[in-house]
Design a protein around this motif. Sequence first.
Motif, PDB file in Angstrom:
ATOM      1  N   ALA B 200       0.841  -1.201   0.000  1.00  0.00           N
ATOM      2  CA  ALA B 200       0.000   0.000   0.000  1.00  0.00           C
ATOM      3  C   ALA B 200       0.872   1.244   0.000  1.00  0.00           C
ATOM      4  N   PRO B 201       0.371   2.359  -0.535  1.00  0.00           N
ATOM      5  CA  PRO B 201       1.152   3.595  -0.525  1.00  0.00           C
ATOM      6  C   PRO B 201       1.193   4.211   0.876  1.00  0.00           C
ATOM      7  N   ALA B 202       2.173   5.086   1.115  1.00  0.00           N
ATOM      8  CA  ALA B 202       2.337   5.705   2.434  1.00  0.00           C
ATOM      9  C   ALA B 202       1.129   6.548   2.827  1.00  0.00           C
ATOM     10  N   SER B 203       0.330   6.931   1.846  1.00  0.00           N
ATOM     11  CA  SER B 203      -0.819   7.777   2.174  1.00  0.00           C
ATOM     12  C   SER B 203      -1.841   7.051   3.055  1.00  0.00           C
ATOM     13  N   SER B 280       2.587  14.045   8.748  1.00  0.00           N
ATOM     14  CA  SER B 280       1.942  14.261   7.450  1.00  0.00           C
ATOM     15  C   SER B 280       2.966  14.279   6.311  1.00  0.00           C
ATOM     16  N   ARG B 281       4.258  14.365   6.635  1.00  0.00           N
ATOM     17  CA  ARG B 281       5.288  14.437   5.595  1.00  0.00           C
ATOM     18  C   ARG B 281       5.891  13.071   5.265  1.00  0.00           C
ATOM     19  N   VAL B 282       5.403  12.032   5.926  1.00  0.00           N
ATOM     20  CA  VAL B 282       5.944  10.696   5.669  1.00  0.00           C
ATOM     21  C   VAL B 282       5.820  10.301   4.188  1.00  0.00           C
ATOM     22  N   PRO B 283       4.674  10.580   3.533  1.00  0.00           N
ATOM     23  CA  PRO B 283       4.599  10.238   2.104  1.00  0.00           C
ATOM     24  C   PRO B 283       5.684  10.941   1.281  1.00  0.00           C
ATOM     25  N   ALA B 284       6.044  12.170   1.648  1.00  0.00           N
ATOM     26  CA  ALA B 284       7.087  12.884   0.895  1.00  0.00           C
ATOM     27  C   ALA B 284       8.410  12.123   0.946  1.00  0.00           C
ATOM     28  N   LEU B 285       8.710  11.506   2.094  1.00  0.00           N
ATOM     29  CA  LEU B 285       9.942  10.713   2.187  1.00  0.00           C
ATOM     30  C   LEU B 285       9.785   9.390   1.446  1.00  0.00           C
ATOM     31  N   ALA B 296       6.247   4.764  10.376  1.00  0.00           N
ATOM     32  CA  ALA B 296       5.493   5.745   9.591  1.00  0.00           C
ATOM     33  C   ALA B 296       4.481   6.474  10.467  1.00  0.00           C
ATOM     34  N   GLY B 297       4.028   5.825  11.527  1.00  0.00           N
ATOM     35  CA  GLY B 297       3.037   6.435  12.411  1.00  0.00           C
ATOM     36  C   GLY B 297       3.605   7.550  13.270  1.00  0.00           C
ATOM     37  N   THR B 298       4.921   7.587  13.450  1.00  0.00           N
ATOM     38  CA  THR B 298       5.513   8.677  14.237  1.00  0.00           C
ATOM     39  C   THR B 298       6.400   9.581  13.384  1.00  0.00           C
ATOM     40  N   GLY B 299       6.641   9.194  12.136  1.00  0.00           N
ATOM     41  CA  GLY B 299       7.485  10.021  11.269  1.00  0.00           C
ATOM     42  C   GLY B 299       8.969   9.793  11.470  1.00  0.00           C
ATOM     43  N   VAL B 300       9.339   8.670  12.114  1.00  0.00           N
ATOM     44  CA  VAL B 300      10.757   8.361  12.319  1.00  0.00           C
ATOM     45  C   VAL B 300      11.127   7.177  11.419  1.00  0.00           C
ATOM     46  N   LEU B 301      11.946   7.449  10.401  1.00  0.00           N
ATOM     47  CA  LEU B 301      12.266   6.439   9.390  1.00  0.00           C
ATOM     48  C   LEU B 301      13.780   6.270   9.289  1.00  0.00           C
ATOM     49  N   TYR B 302      14.178   5.183   8.682  1.00  0.00           N
ATOM     50  CA  TYR B 302      15.603   4.898   8.529  1.00  0.00           C
ATOM     51  C   TYR B 302      15.914   4.696   7.059  1.00  0.00           C
ATOM     52  N   ALA B 322      10.288  20.167   7.447  1.00  0.00           N
ATOM     53  CA  ALA B 322      10.199  20.520   8.870  1.00  0.00           C
ATOM     54  C   ALA B 322      10.743  19.430   9.781  1.00  0.00           C
ATOM     55  N   GLY B 323      11.723  18.681   9.280  1.00  0.00           N
ATOM     56  CA  GLY B 323      12.310  17.622  10.109  1.00  0.00           C
ATOM     57  C   GLY B 323      13.818  17.729  10.167  1.00  0.00           C
ATOM     58  N   HIS B 324      14.461  16.619  10.483  1.00  0.00           N
ATOM     59  CA  HIS B 324      15.914  16.599  10.578  1.00  0.00           C
ATOM     60  C   HIS B 324      16.410  15.190  10.294  1.00  0.00           C
ATOM     61  N   ALA B 325      17.708  15.066  10.080  1.00  0.00           N
ATOM     62  CA  ALA B 325      18.281  13.776   9.727  1.00  0.00           C
ATOM     63  C   ALA B 325      19.668  13.648  10.321  1.00  0.00           C
ATOM     64  N   VAL B 326      19.953  12.465  10.848  1.00  0.00           N
ATOM     65  CA  VAL B 326      21.235  12.204  11.491  1.00  0.00           C
ATOM     66  C   VAL B 326      21.852  10.960  10.848  1.00  0.00           C
TER      67      VAL B 326
END
Lengths: 486, 372
Positions: B200-203, B280-285, B296-302, B322-326
């Motif tokens: 399924a898509p991230a949406s 809400s920006r998870v689909p963009a990633l 995907a439910g918290t917006g923390v991806l690897y 509006a996020g960050h990456a490490v």
Amino acid sequence: MTDLDALARRLRESLGSGQVITDRQELRTYECDGLAHYRVVPAIVALPHTAEQVATVVRACADAKVPFVARGSGTGLSGGALPHADGVLIVTAQMRRILDVVPEDERAVVEPGVINLQVTRAASPHGYYYAPDPSSQQICSIGGNVAENSGGAHCLKYGFTTNHVTGLQFVAPDGELVRVGGRAEDPPGYDLLGAFVGSEGTLGIATEVTVRLTRLPESVRTLLAAFHGVDAAGAATSAIIAAGVVPAAVEMMDALAIEAAEAAVACGYPPGAGAVLIVELDGPAAEVEAQFEEVTALCEESGAFEIRIAADDAERALFWKGRKSAFAAVGRISPDYIVQDGVIPRTALPSVLRKIDEVAAENGVRVANVFHAGDGNLHPLVLFDDGVPGEAERAETTSGAIIDLCIEYGGSITGEHGVGADKAKYMPRMFGDDDLDTMQLLRCAFDPDGLANPGKIFPTPRLCGERPGRHRAAEDEDRFPGVEVF
Amino acid sequence: MGALDELTRPAADGDHVGGVPARLVASPGSTAEAAALIAAARELTVVIRGAGTKVHWGPPPRALDLIIDTRRLAGIVEHAAGDLITVVRAGTPLADLSLGDQQLVLDGPAGATVGGTVAANTSGPLRLRYGTVRDLLIGITVVRPDGKVARSGGKVVKNVAGYDLGKLFTGSYGTLGLITECAFRLHPVAAARVYVRAAAPASVVAAVLSAQVVPSAIELDSATGEVAVLLEGTPAGVRDRASVVEKLIGGELSEQAPAWWGVPPWHPDGIGMKLSVPKSRVPALAESGFPVRGSAGTGVLYAAPRDITEVERLRALCVRNAGHAVVLTAPPPVRDILDMWGPVPGLALMRRIKDQFDPGRRFAPGRFVGGI
Ligand SMILES: Cc1cc2nc3c(=O)[nH]c(=O)nc-3n(C[C@H](O)[C@H](O)[C@H](O)COP(=O)(O)OP(=O)(O)OC[C@H]3O[C@@H](n4cnc5c(N)ncnc54)[C@H](O)[C@@H]3O)c2cc1C
């Protein structure tokens, strides 16, 4: 012109004269918070409208080495917002805008003066709410909640303020505006946000708060169970937790608290109850139904002689009315009272309550017990009559002995009201010298000059950069010059 | 240095951190032993090591004399089932915690110790429902770089007495001192659990979040195009909610998690990144063309970018959203020319915290944000 006069002038020039108070009579309005027996009239009150204005005030204080104290709605119960006689009280009441409600990110962004309940009001049309629900939620501010890490009846399941703040803008004690976190989780670096929440205004002033919004539950079910005594009600609480149920709330009141609530709000609890339990479950309908039956059965097995199930929102509100009005209600059965706030491991409830009874009897005062039974957070109300010589002192002794019991049983001196001015003297009973010294390393990093809300939390300030000394509970007069204790 | 000789042993071949060899290793068996060791090691640079699953994450230390191995600081000190709390020693492997019908919900990468999980602030799929270390840790005992032992918090879940040093040590990567003991809030193990797995898509994530299904986890793996939702609760409740999720995202019910569930997407020698954006920006990633995986439910991806250019592009994408990456881990040639942490708001205050706790800059020097 004194330094404070010069400071007042500088503040008037940068904020506008309507936002700076120096009139003695007007200043008196701010002399105390919800802990009304400590009073100090501040030298200056500032009413900033924006984060930049807060920064301006704090920078002016830092330049002049003048202490400052933040104040939200002034409902705090530990004297956290007690002013400094030679300092500036920075009141956030003019910062009440809800800046953004973003249901798709499950976040809202608000100014610090926004009232807790207003966040839920703004979010609920979208099917969301702000979970931390202190009983004072109709009047207390989000900034105050952040400073106190406030909790409420429903924190058993949903956690405290600290679990619901993901972003913060604050003014550090040097006047610098700092932004940490935001709508995304896990910002890199030290958890400054986690350190700030619960720091009682000693690490700076929150100027914008990003909070989590929680989906409104599909179903809420509430029951009121009446027991002959607190032991049985405590046993029911333990049985519910042992069964693996995590209720939204489990609240208990004892006979004296019930008597007060009846007198004040006629909540109509079952006559003859030695204790009542309010248990609320929320979540998906099927889940709540299954667990509600289990909870009802467990209350019966533990000796509940009557169980009422709220048929609708009106009846649920009635169950809660008695509980939520309990603090003020004791005013009906006693001219004066002390609200205590301590925590014990839930399993120690029966023995601690027995010991509270003994202590009260020894001191010849009565104690009404209201508590968040699910998480062991006690709110004993020590009743006394200030008109009777010596009774106030005996009430104070009883209240202090209850705190000692909490420590003895491995609990805490405060579960939600904070240490503030009131309980700094108890900190050395709960923590050792090195513990307190280590906490103050954090303070030294934020506030080396000790200007942000001095005298609160820590009985003895650490001289930043020097070796630690012993921590002794200093006299209130030393810590709060000009304090009047009523 | 007599005391130090007794408390340490010479380092062996494997005793290095990010390629920097240590001189000495010590394995204290108690908080008191650890305090004595650290007091005796006041002149040394130190890196703390648990099971070693993440010890090579982050930049290498600027200098390294002593590795403190925490694995002898092991075992449960207390499990108060009626109070839903436990106190455990920091070197205890998470997998060794047996707590009956209760659980410590920390499901980060496998093999880690309790202390390593706290210090690196790792998390797994269950963070959606139960939060992360900062939400579960209720008390902490640490040894400061000067050898002093300090405690904050306690053993009760509800407690606002004093500063919450547990939050400060969470994610501090060993730069502020040694964590020796942690108290945690526990949760009951659910009676029933089921996964709903779908291509399924991230949406669809937004639809699951706003439905009344209280998911324990919503994970996404853009490489396989799969979304998986974990539901936990009573048997009847789980059945009910699973059918709602099935209607929302399609797919099928399964007792088993997908093979990629909670597994970092990078090769052990590759680049590993943690990305965080508003929900809400998870689909963009997910639709960026870079394979991403995670909560995907918290917006923390690897993600496992192949080179520095991809790192930069992913980071820019997160910042735009509006996020960050490490960058958590990277092979030496990449690591050495990369800003692993990226921009860090509040850095000046963080440096002042480090100066207070570790004025000699001896604990994990250079490994943390801004060269701390
Ligand atoms: C009837 C009643 C019931 C209550 N019930 C509960 C309850 O159920 N749970 C609970 O947790 N508390 C409860 N409280 C206590 C109180 O309401 C909370 O502590 C609340 O969070 C205080 O908010 P406030 O805006 O009134 O803060 P204030 O009293 O104005 O200030 C409290 C502290 O916060 C600091 N502060 C205020 N604003 C800021 C800011 N912007 N930045 C930094 N520091 C700031 C102050 O310096 C002070 O130390 C109750 C109080 C009353 C009177």
